[in-house]
Design a protein around this motif. Structure first.
Motif: not given
Length: 155
Positions: A57-59, A62-69, A76-82, A84-90
């Motif tokens: 997460e730190r490196q 990333w922010i683990l926004r949802q993890a439903n077992s 996962i949310f990723t905030y860029t340095p500027s 912008w919000l990127d979203v990753t879903e698995i």
């Protein structure tokens, strides 16, 4: 730092709204969809992926926004340095013969960064504006896949 806090307040709403993902031709410039095949059960892979994301997460910012077992869903949310919000879903599910099939997507959520006041609404109005993520969505998915023993599925 105020921008970061402001971004994190607007981010969940923009991720839910996802205006950058509305228009098929435009979204292709800043999104990636992949299907992976993984060894092991969906539960085992859910645990491994969740742990990997938390460790990075730190490196990776990333922010683990949802993890439903129960449903084996990870967001996962990723905030860029500027900001912008990127979203990753698995979404993990049993594989066709064995193992686990992961259906994954990663995308930029909007044209404007979420530090802009009213960004989710402005991005909804500007959903037709093409923009590129310079391949970051694909790189993010490839990294998560390869570092967790996945193979891109040939569907």
């Amino acid at each position: 730092m105020a921008n970061c806090c402001f971004s994190q307040c607007q981010g969940p709403f923009q991720a839910w709204l996802r205006p950058g993902y509305w228009i098929p031709g435009v979204r292709n410039l800043h999104s990636c969809r992949q299907t992976w095949d993984l060894d092991g059960t969906p539960s085992e892979n859910f645990d491994r992926l969740s742990h990997f994301i938390e460790e990075n997460e730190r490196q990776q910012n990333w922010i683990l926004r949802q993890a439903n077992s129960d449903t084996h869903f990870i967001q996962i949310f990723t905030y860029t340095p500027s900001q912008w919000l990127d979203v990753t879903e698995i979404q993990l599910q049993p594989g066709p013969q064995s193992g686990t099939r992961a259906v994954c997507k990663s995308f930029s959520s909007g044209f404007l960064p979420v530090c802009v006041p009213g960004a989710p609404l402005w991005n909804a109005l500007l959903c037709f504006v093409p923009f590129s993520d310079m391949g970051l969505a694909r790189k993010r998915l490839n990294r998560i896949c390869t570092e967790n023993g996945g193979r891109l599925s040939k569907l």
